[in-house]
Design an enzyme around this catalytic site. Structure first.
Site, PDB file in Angstrom:
ATOM      1  N   GLN A  65      -1.982   3.361   7.345  1.00  0.00           N
ATOM      2  CA  GLN A  65      -0.589   3.553   7.722  1.00  0.00           C
ATOM      3  C   GLN A  65       0.240   4.060   6.540  1.00  0.00           C
ATOM      4  O   GLN A  65       1.122   4.908   6.707  1.00  0.00           O
ATOM      5  CB  GLN A  65      -0.016   2.230   8.228  1.00  0.00           C
ATOM      6  CG  GLN A  65      -0.715   1.704   9.476  1.00  0.00           C
ATOM      7  CD  GLN A  65      -0.224   0.319   9.862  1.00  0.00           C
ATOM      8  OE1 GLN A  65       0.921   0.154  10.271  1.00  0.00           O
ATOM      9  NE2 GLN A  65      -1.085  -0.676   9.733  1.00  0.00           N
ATOM     10  N   GLY A  79      -9.001  -7.291  -3.481  1.00  0.00           N
ATOM     11  CA  GLY A  79     -10.020  -6.754  -2.580  1.00  0.00           C
ATOM     12  C   GLY A  79     -10.745  -5.664  -3.337  1.00  0.00           C
ATOM     13  O   GLY A  79     -11.715  -5.899  -4.047  1.00  0.00           O
ATOM     14  N   SER A 101      -9.087   1.063   7.773  1.00  0.00           N
ATOM     15  CA  SER A 101      -8.808   0.470   9.082  1.00  0.00           C
ATOM     16  C   SER A 101      -7.518  -0.336   9.059  1.00  0.00           C
ATOM     17  O   SER A 101      -7.163  -0.968  10.049  1.00  0.00           O
ATOM     18  CB  SER A 101      -9.961  -0.452   9.504  1.00  0.00           C
ATOM     19  OG  SER A 101     -10.119  -1.501   8.564  1.00  0.00           O
ATOM     20  N   SER A 107       1.255  -9.653  -0.597  1.00  0.00           N
ATOM     21  CA  SER A 107       0.895  -8.233  -0.476  1.00  0.00           C
ATOM     22  C   SER A 107       1.260  -7.574   0.844  1.00  0.00           C
ATOM     23  O   SER A 107       1.433  -6.351   0.895  1.00  0.00           O
ATOM     24  CB  SER A 107      -0.606  -8.058  -0.727  1.00  0.00           C
ATOM     25  OG  SER A 107      -1.356  -8.834   0.196  1.00  0.00           O
ATOM     26  N   LYS A 131       0.804  -1.218   0.000  1.00  0.00           N
ATOM     27  CA  LYS A 131       0.000   0.000   0.000  1.00  0.00           C
ATOM     28  C   LYS A 131       0.844   1.279   0.000  1.00  0.00           C
ATOM     29  O   LYS A 131       0.398   2.323  -0.488  1.00  0.00           O
ATOM     30  CB  LYS A 131      -0.931   0.006   1.208  1.00  0.00           C
ATOM     31  CG  LYS A 131      -2.089  -0.978   1.122  1.00  0.00           C
ATOM     32  CD  LYS A 131      -3.141  -0.507   0.146  1.00  0.00           C
ATOM     33  CE  LYS A 131      -4.417  -1.341   0.235  1.00  0.00           C
ATOM     34  NZ  LYS A 131      -5.464  -0.849  -0.689  1.00  0.00           N
ATOM     35  N   LYS A 187       9.993 -18.956   6.388  1.00  0.00           N
ATOM     36  CA  LYS A 187      10.274 -18.017   7.488  1.00  0.00           C
ATOM     37  C   LYS A 187       9.786 -16.605   7.171  1.00  0.00           C
ATOM     38  O   LYS A 187      10.400 -15.610   7.547  1.00  0.00           O
ATOM     39  CB  LYS A 187      11.777 -17.995   7.834  1.00  0.00           C
ATOM     40  CG  LYS A 187      12.411 -19.372   7.919  1.00  0.00           C
ATOM     41  CD  LYS A 187      11.646 -20.305   8.854  1.00  0.00           C
ATOM     42  CE  LYS A 187      12.243 -21.709   8.850  1.00  0.00           C
ATOM     43  NZ  LYS A 187      11.401 -22.706   9.570  1.00  0.00           N
ATOM     44  N   ASN A 231       1.247  -7.489   7.926  1.00  0.00           N
ATOM     45  CA  ASN A 231       0.832  -6.830   9.169  1.00  0.00           C
ATOM     46  C   ASN A 231      -0.172  -7.681   9.932  1.00  0.00           C
ATOM     47  O   ASN A 231      -1.283  -7.918   9.466  1.00  0.00           O
ATOM     48  CB  ASN A 231       0.234  -5.448   8.865  1.00  0.00           C
ATOM     49  CG  ASN A 231       1.295  -4.464   8.441  1.00  0.00           C
ATOM     50  OD1 ASN A 231       2.403  -4.481   8.960  1.00  0.00           O
ATOM     51  ND2 ASN A 231       0.980  -3.626   7.471  1.00  0.00           N
ATOM     52  N   TYR A 257       2.909   7.840  12.831  1.00  0.00           N
ATOM     53  CA  TYR A 257       3.418   8.454  11.604  1.00  0.00           C
ATOM     54  C   TYR A 257       3.015   9.924  11.502  1.00  0.00           C
ATOM     55  O   TYR A 257       3.333  10.586  10.509  1.00  0.00           O
ATOM     56  CB  TYR A 257       2.908   7.702  10.381  1.00  0.00           C
ATOM     57  CG  TYR A 257       3.541   6.337  10.189  1.00  0.00           C
ATOM     58  CD1 TYR A 257       4.922   6.187  10.189  1.00  0.00           C
ATOM     59  CD2 TYR A 257       2.758   5.202   9.988  1.00  0.00           C
ATOM     60  CE1 TYR A 257       5.504   4.938  10.006  1.00  0.00           C
ATOM     61  CE2 TYR A 257       3.335   3.952   9.805  1.00  0.00           C
ATOM     62  CZ  TYR A 257       4.706   3.827   9.811  1.00  0.00           C
ATOM     63  OH  TYR A 257       5.285   2.590   9.634  1.00  0.00           O
ATOM     64  N   THR A 263      -8.258   9.985   3.992  1.00  0.00           N
ATOM     65  CA  THR A 263      -8.751   8.706   3.494  1.00  0.00           C
ATOM     66  C   THR A 263      -9.520   8.020   4.594  1.00  0.00           C
ATOM     67  O   THR A 263      -9.500   8.442   5.755  1.00  0.00           O
ATOM     68  CB  THR A 263      -7.600   7.807   2.999  1.00  0.00           C
ATOM     69  OG1 THR A 263      -8.135   6.777   2.170  1.00  0.00           O
ATOM     70  CG2 THR A 263      -6.839   7.171   4.151  1.00  0.00           C
ATOM     71  N   ALA A 315     -15.628 -13.918   0.603  1.00  0.00           N
ATOM     72  CA  ALA A 315     -15.654 -12.504   0.208  1.00  0.00           C
ATOM     73  C   ALA A 315     -15.402 -12.431  -1.289  1.00  0.00           C
ATOM     74  O   ALA A 315     -14.462 -11.807  -1.761  1.00  0.00           O
ATOM     75  CB  ALA A 315     -14.601 -11.715   0.983  1.00  0.00           C
TER      76      ALA A 315
END
Length: 319
Positions: free
Chosen positions: A81, A177, A76, A302, A51, A270, A305, A113, A73, A206
């Site tokens: 970030q 998405g 969530s 992608s 992103k 890993k 996190n 940030y 923007t 989804a």
């Protein structure tokens, strides 16, 4: 419509700002999938996800008046970030609308940030209406998480880098998405080689992209149910036409298949990868994308996190 030149120009803007993430291979993975795989590891990107590419590309092209007013923007997750960091680098004010119930770790990261967080109710209507109100009141510029050609172009630089390093690909898979990554990647891959097959992958719980692709029109996401929280959004008016034009199809994967892909990446390679990042590997591990040992397949991982609080609580309980 988005072009390969747009993506190449975005790549030039990102030089020195974004990480050139590694492309990893695994003999074990190749043997299990029956082809040659090249994984573009965007979990090593700034903010831990692809992103950042789109957010920075968009912010870097703001007009002077837009820079002075700031950006906004609603998100969530990773885009929140990404925009917060991109704005900080550019010296631009950022306001992020986040729904109540967003993980506290993500809210704190956004604030860390330097962005302002505005909390709204936990639904899409509230997110959009709150954002619209801020735009009216403060004159902020919207940097949409995916339905923005500058964001799409930035996202496409991940595929551009992958192909520059790995060489020509027979197939490229990305998660889908809102469609920013898939559309940008499709423009990059097909622009470099018209023979490359581009596939989107999404959770079965989804699957609005699959339904939209089959119907030839956008069918909005209604009640997504998946651990891949980054893929619960609906396709955008800008991303969908690109996907219809350049993408071969949409693969769907089960929650168990997503977990299997995550487990392989964690245990064997890993790589700390979030569920959304593991999604495009899942149909390969399940044997639904085949073509022989010489087939060259690219996968965009992608992001990485994850909220690991529960994981560490489990370990702490054993001490």
């Amino acid at each position: 419509m988005l072009t390969l030149d747009d993506i190449k120009q975005a790549a030039a803007r990102l030089t020195g700002a974004a990480n050139r993430t590694p492309v990893l291979t695994s003999r074990t993975l190749d043997l299990r999938c029956g082809c040659r795989l090249f994984l573009k590891c965007e979990n090593f990107q700034r903010v831990g996800a692809f992103k950042f590419r789109g957010a920075y590309n968009a912010v870097s092209q703001l007009k002077p008046a837009e820079r002075k007013a700031g950006v906004v923007t609603h998100s969530s997750g990773n885009h929140a970030q990404a925009l917060a960091l991109a704005a900080r680098i550019a010296g631009v004010k950022a306001v992020i609308v986040m729904p109540a119930g967003s993980p506290s770790v993500k809210m704190e990261a956004v604030r860390g940030y330097g962005a302002e967080v505005v909390i709204c109710e936990n639904n899409l209507i509230a997110r959009e209406s709150t954002t619209d109100q801020l735009i009216r009141e403060r004159g902020l510029t919207l940097v949409h998480p995916y339905n923005n050609e500058r964001v799409m172009a930035g996202a496409g630089t991940a595929a551009l880098e992958l192909i520059e390093e790995a060489g020509p690909l027979d197939i490229l898979l990305t998660p889908v998405g809102g469609g920013g990554l898939l559309s940008g990647s499709a423009v990059a891959a097909r622009g470099l080689n018209r023979k490359t097959r581009v596939l989107g992958v999404e959770p079965l719980g989804a699957d609005d992209a699959f339904k939209s692709f089959e119907a030839g029109r956008i069918i909005p996401q209604e009640d997504p149910n998946t651990i891949a929280d980054g893929l619960r959004t609906s396709l955008g008016s800008l991303t969908f036409p690109v996907i219809r034009s350049l993408v071969e199809g949409i693969e769907r994967v089960s929650e168990w298949e997503i977990l299997d892909a995550m487990r392989f990446l964690w245990e064997r390679m890993k790589l700390v990868v979030e569920p959304s990042g593991a999604v495009p590997l899942a149909p390969l591990l399940a044997g639904r994308v085949t073509g022989g040992a010489n087939l060259r397949v690219g996968v965009i991982v992608s992001g990485g996190n994850l909220d690991l609080a529960d994981f560490f609580k489990t370990l702490e309980a054993k001490i």
